[in-house]
Structures are given as C-alpha cells and as structure tokens.
Scaffold this active site. Structure first.
Site, PDB file in Angstrom:
ATOM      1  N   GLN A 184       0.844  -1.192   0.000  1.00  0.00           N
ATOM      2  CA  GLN A 184       0.000   0.000   0.000  1.00  0.00           C
ATOM      3  C   GLN A 184       0.878   1.240   0.000  1.00  0.00           C
ATOM      4  O   GLN A 184       1.661   1.467   0.933  1.00  0.00           O
ATOM      5  CB  GLN A 184      -0.947   0.049   1.198  1.00  0.00           C
ATOM      6  CG  GLN A 184      -1.998   1.150   0.988  1.00  0.00           C
ATOM      7  CD  GLN A 184      -2.798   1.485   2.217  1.00  0.00           C
ATOM      8  OE1 GLN A 184      -2.242   1.820   3.257  1.00  0.00           O
ATOM      9  NE2 GLN A 184      -4.119   1.435   2.100  1.00  0.00           N
TER      10      GLN A 184
ATOM     11  N   TYR B 251      -5.605  11.043   4.059  1.00  0.00           N
ATOM     12  CA  TYR B 251      -4.219  11.278   3.643  1.00  0.00           C
ATOM     13  C   TYR B 251      -4.190  12.039   2.312  1.00  0.00           C
ATOM     14  O   TYR B 251      -5.213  12.492   1.819  1.00  0.00           O
ATOM     15  CB  TYR B 251      -3.455   9.962   3.630  1.00  0.00           C
ATOM     16  CG  TYR B 251      -3.416   9.329   5.004  1.00  0.00           C
ATOM     17  CD1 TYR B 251      -2.809  10.005   6.074  1.00  0.00           C
ATOM     18  CD2 TYR B 251      -4.014   8.093   5.262  1.00  0.00           C
ATOM     19  CE1 TYR B 251      -2.799   9.460   7.355  1.00  0.00           C
ATOM     20  CE2 TYR B 251      -4.007   7.547   6.541  1.00  0.00           C
ATOM     21  CZ  TYR B 251      -3.400   8.232   7.581  1.00  0.00           C
ATOM     22  OH  TYR B 251      -3.400   7.707   8.850  1.00  0.00           O
TER      23      TYR B 251
ATOM     24  N   ARG C 237      -7.585   2.229  -2.699  1.00  0.00           N
ATOM     25  CA  ARG C 237      -8.435   2.238  -1.512  1.00  0.00           C
ATOM     26  C   ARG C 237      -9.057   3.612  -1.326  1.00  0.00           C
ATOM     27  O   ARG C 237      -8.366   4.633  -1.345  1.00  0.00           O
ATOM     28  CB  ARG C 237      -7.644   1.862  -0.250  1.00  0.00           C
ATOM     29  CG  ARG C 237      -8.588   1.588   0.928  1.00  0.00           C
ATOM     30  CD  ARG C 237      -7.871   1.084   2.161  1.00  0.00           C
ATOM     31  NE  ARG C 237      -8.727   0.141   2.889  1.00  0.00           N
ATOM     32  CZ  ARG C 237      -8.668  -0.077   4.197  1.00  0.00           C
ATOM     33  NH1 ARG C 237      -7.794   0.559   4.943  1.00  0.00           N
ATOM     34  NH2 ARG C 237      -9.485  -0.941   4.775  1.00  0.00           N
TER      35      ARG C 237
ATOM     36  N   GLY D 221      -9.879  -6.482   9.242  1.00  0.00           N
ATOM     37  CA  GLY D 221      -8.704  -5.815   9.784  1.00  0.00           C
ATOM     38  C   GLY D 221      -8.280  -6.362  11.126  1.00  0.00           C
ATOM     39  O   GLY D 221      -7.449  -7.260  11.215  1.00  0.00           O
ATOM     40  N   ARG D 222      -8.853  -5.822  12.195  1.00  0.00           N
ATOM     41  CA  ARG D 222      -8.414  -6.201  13.543  1.00  0.00           C
ATOM     42  C   ARG D 222      -8.456  -7.706  13.794  1.00  0.00           C
ATOM     43  O   ARG D 222      -7.582  -8.222  14.491  1.00  0.00           O
ATOM     44  CB  ARG D 222      -9.241  -5.450  14.590  1.00  0.00           C
ATOM     45  CG  ARG D 222      -9.005  -3.942  14.565  1.00  0.00           C
ATOM     46  CD  ARG D 222      -9.856  -3.214  15.602  1.00  0.00           C
ATOM     47  NE  ARG D 222      -9.830  -1.767  15.388  1.00  0.00           N
ATOM     48  CZ  ARG D 222     -10.683  -1.104  14.633  1.00  0.00           C
ATOM     49  NH1 ARG D 222     -11.651  -1.752  13.991  1.00  0.00           N
ATOM     50  NH2 ARG D 222     -10.593   0.201  14.493  1.00  0.00           N
TER      51      ARG D 222
END
Length: 366
Positions: A100, A186, A233, A322-323
């Site tokens: 990424q 971002y 993404r 994810g987690r």
C-alpha cells in the site's frame, strides 16, 4: 461453512485461493534508522498468508510522506531489500501480497518529516488530529499535526513521479501489485474531499478537478507496472484525519467511474467502522457495482456471516477483516470452521517488538 468466502477469484493475472483480504494495518515496527521492513515483519505476514490477498501496511513513498514514527518506507535501496524479506516469506507460503503506497500529506509533524513543512492540496491544518513521534522511548508520543503548505504544480508533478517510482520499487521488492492509499484523510483524499481542498486551479472546485490528482497518480503507476497490478483504496463516508466531502455519494461514484476507465484491478472501500457509525448507503454500493467492472473489496467491522452475505448478494467480491487478523493469524481457517476468534491486545498495536505482533497462536482444536 462459508462457501462464498472460499470460492477462488481472479485478480488480474493472479489466482486467489479465497475472498478474504488482510487489509493494511499500521504496526510501526520498521527497523530504525532507515524505516525498513525486517525479519519480524516477514514472520508476521507469512503467518497470515492463508488470506486470499494481503495488503501490507501503509508504506510511505518519500521522507516527506511519513506521518508516524517507525512506519516503513519504499524509496531507498535498504527499504526495498527489507520488503523483499517479507514478500519472499509470504510467497513461500503461497500467499499473494500487495504494497500500500502512502503519502500522508498534512497528517504529520515536522518531527516525522526531517523538519520539512508538510504539503497538502491546500494550506489547511487538520483540526483535532494527532500523530505519534519518536520521543526517545518505546512508547509513541502523540502530538498535534502542523499546518501544511499548499502544493505547487511542481510539487504535484514531483509527488506523481514519487508514486510512479514507488510502484516500480514495490515490484522490485517482490510485491504482486500495489494499492494506492487514497483514503482516511491522507494526501490523495485531501484533494478529493471538498472540505479539505480549497484550490481554485484545475485541481480544485468541481468534482472532476478534485479527482484529477487521483487520476494522474493512477496513470503514472499503471504506466509503470500495468493496470492489472494496481488497486485503489477509498473511504467515501469517513471523516478520519479531518477530511470531509459535502456530496460523498456523488463524488465517490464519480471516482469509481474514473477508476473503471483507468482499468485498476480492484477498488477497496473502507467503510466507517466505529461504534454507532452509519452503514454505507446501499444505493452507493449499487452505484459502484454498476459503474466499476473490476474486483470490489469492502472492509469495516465484518464478521464471517456478514462477509458471506455481502459476497452472496453480489455487491462485494472480497471482504477485508482488519483487527481480527491481528490476533488470528489463521483467520481463514477459523472462519471456515466456525472456530472462536481471539481478541487482540490494543496496547501492542503500534511500536514495540514481537509481543502483540507474531506471538498470537493458531487455533488448536481439541
């Protein structure tokens, strides 16, 4: 048994063994100095290689692109060599891994950028946003971000070139492809979202203009390594790191149209995943499926049942967990067999060593 999640799928020229994605998660354990991936990170990703696709943690394309302490880069020879350890380890386990590519823009502090003022679409400071710096201990020290300067046309050209080179570096490092991080507030997201972009040139104002930087970055990367190795993404409905768009359905449907035209291999959508967050509008998911022909990935608070249903409904092709991947290196096997999931320790997510990274065990059936 989750039948839909365990169907193989083609991703460009790649054949993936299942529909389960390990999405990018910052862990801040790169070797210092130099921000290089290392043996510990290679072990961590190899343990999770049974995912259909791993997208490695956000990786800065330049020193100015770094937002947090101890995150890995992909712009030096040393960093490329470090990532090669990771990709070799994952490929030895028959896994598929994308890098990424990340530029944080204004979401940083001069302590993380070598003293240089951050850059963004506009000279707007992200309000109520903190990043962590190396404060001389093993514990990250959180500080407010600083005000950026507005990027000049020359800056834009230079950063597009940095993304192109980072894509080439990723392939040299052995990655199977790259994901552009255009989400979560971002740099690319700072151009897309209306409330973070106050430019009055061809990169600001109308939706088409705010998507221009995204398009130029994608074109540079696909020209360098091929569109079948580039994913993107997006985070249409989050307000992470202070970016907000006034018309997210319209803006991000237009983004999906653009990315379809540019033939990117997948679209990875980060859904809002905090408690009591609104669901992503179904109308938006239908819009995306209608206008984008590649592989669609959604991530955000999915469990096995919800993920299975999303794939069966046809609105998603793959689902990111994810987690759950933090504490369950064998997550696909646990989902397949209905085994219980371990819970991660939030205190060991960022920084530190192997504790909380590589020491979570696989499930042992009695």
């Amino acid at each position: 048994m989750k039948d839909a999640l365990f169907q193989p799928i083609k991703l460009g020229s790649l054949s993936l063994q299942n529909r389960i994605v390990m999405p990018p998660m910052t862990r801040s354990r790169a070797t210092q100095p130099g921000n290089s991936a290392n043996d510990m990170m290679a072990t961590y990703y190899a343990q999770r290689a049974s995912a259909g696709l791993i997208v490695a943690e956000s990786t800065q394309i330049s020193a100015l692109g770094q937002g947090y302490a101890w995150t890995p880069g992909i712009y030096s020879e040393e960093q490329i060599t470090g990532w090669r350890k990771v990709t070799d380890a994952v490929h030895e386990k028959d896994g598929v891994i994308f890098a990424q590519l990340w530029h944080v823009g204004r979401v940083t502090h001069t302590a993380n950028t070598g003293g240089e003022q951050p850059i963004s679409s506009s000279a707007l400071k992200a309000e109520n946003v903190k990043v962590f710096i190396d404060n001389g201990t093993d514990e990250p020290g959180f500080v407010d971000v600083v005000e950026p300067r507005e990027m000049t046309k020359e800056d834009i050209k230079n950063v597009v070139a940095e993304y192109r080179q980072a894509a080439l570096n990723a392939i040299e490092a052995g990655f199977d492809g790259v994901e552009l991080h255009a989400a979560n507030g971002y740099l690319v997201n700072q151009f897309i979202d209306s409330e973070a972009n106050k430019r009055n040139d061809e990169y600001g104002g109308a939706i088409e203009n705010r998507l221009r930087f995204l398009g130029e970055v994608i074109e540079a990367m696909t020209d360098a390594i091929g569109a079948d190795r580039v994913g993107v993404r997006l985070a249409p409905f989050t307000s992470l790191n202070g970016t907000v768009d006034k018309t997210p359905v319209e803006t991000y449907t237009a983004a999906a149209v653009l990315l379809n035209k540019l033939n990117v291999v997948y679209l990875h959508i980060a859904e809002v995943d905090w408690d009591d967050a609104p669901d992503t509008p179904t109308v938006f998911k239908h819009n995306v499926r209608e206008v984008y022909q590649g592989v669609i990935i959604y991530a955000g608070k999915y469990d096995g049942d919800k993920a299975e249903q999303a794939v069966k409904d046809g609105l998603a092709d793959m689902i990111g967990f994810g987690r759950p991947f933090v504490a369950n290196p064998d997550l696909p096997n646990r989902l397949r067999n209905g085994y219980p999931l371990a819970q991660h320790d939030p205190n060991t997510l960022f920084g530190g060593g192997e504790k909380g990274l590589t020491d979570y065990p696989e499930y042992q059936a009695d």
